[in-house]
Write an enzyme that holds these catalytic residues in place. Structure first.
Site, short mmCIF file in Angstrom:
data_model
loop_
_atom_site.label_atom_id
_atom_site.label_comp_id
_atom_site.label_asym_id
_atom_site.label_seq_id
_atom_site.Cartn_x
_atom_site.Cartn_y
_atom_site.Cartn_z
N GLN A 27 0.82 -1.20 0.00
CA GLN A 27 0.00 0.00 0.00
C GLN A 27 0.86 1.25 0.00
OE1 GLN A 27 -2.82 -0.23 3.19
NE2 GLN A 27 -3.64 -2.18 2.50
N CYS A 28 0.22 2.37 -0.16
CA CYS A 28 0.87 3.67 -0.19
C CYS A 28 1.80 3.83 1.03
CB CYS A 28 -0.20 4.76 -0.20
SG CYS A 28 0.46 6.42 -0.17
N THR A 29 2.93 4.48 0.83
CA THR A 29 3.95 4.61 1.86
C THR A 29 3.42 5.12 3.19
OG1 THR A 29 5.56 5.04 0.13
CG2 THR A 29 6.19 5.63 2.37
N THR A 31 0.67 4.86 4.58
CA THR A 31 -0.25 3.99 5.31
C THR A 31 0.49 2.89 6.05
OG1 THR A 31 -0.59 2.48 3.45
CG2 THR A 31 -2.08 4.39 3.62
#
Length: 182
Positions: A27-29, A31
């Site tokens: 997932q996005c950094t 998060t």
């Protein structure tokens, strides 16, 4: 003056859902557990630097390796990339891209012309068909349905098609004889 790029200017794909059907490490950094406090702390430092700078949000980016500037805390960094390996941060200055799916002139103009309808199409990741009303004619006429509205609008679809065409002409070899010793 050169226009500085936004966060998305370095991407060559349109934004997609980066959370659904992905493991936590994919997932996005921001998060990822533990990184959100680091990212938010860095954001506070950047905001403080901008707020205390005489030029505010128009402050020039910090020169590479320079620790001084016109502001109380120096000039603000333009972009900061973090690396967990070695716990390092690297400041970069990025130029604006004419194909950016967030700040390019084609996106800004489409938003100004079509307002909320533009936002709905972009947020819903609408796939483009041959009768795409907000896209340049040269892109929409031959854009296959697997390119999103933003990719077609900005010219990323054309870039991807050109890249695919170029890749088809490359002759790949798997022979070890093609590599020289370093």
């Amino acid at each position: 003056a050169v226009r500085l790029g936004c966060y998305f200017c370095n991407d060559v794909v349109a934004p997609t859902d980066s959370l659904s059907d992905r493991t936590l490490d994919q997932q996005c950094t921001v998060t990822r557990p533990g990184l959100a406090p680091i990212a938010s702390g860095t954001a506070v430092e950047l905001l403080t630097t901008i707020l205390q700078h005489p030029q505010g949000g128009h402050a020039p980016p910090a020169a590479p390796g320079a620790n001084d500037g016109a502001g109380e805390f120096g000039d603000p960094e333009h972009q900061i990339r973090g690396y967990l390996l070695g716990f390092r941060q690297h400041a970069i200055v990025g130029q604006a891209s004419s194909l950016c799916t967030a700040c390019s002139p084609s996106v800004i103009n489409a938003y100004r012309q079509h307002g909320f309808d533009f936002l709905l199409r972009a947020f819903n990741n609408t796939l483009v068909s041959e009768d795409a009303p907000h896209c340049a004619a040269e892109d929409s006429a031959d854009a296959p349905a697997d390119y999103s509205y933003l990719e077609t609008l900005t010219g990323l679809a054309a870039l991807h098609r050109q890249t695919d065409t170029m890749l088809e002409t490359i002759e790949w070899s798997e022979s070890d004889d093609d590599f020289e010793a370093i």
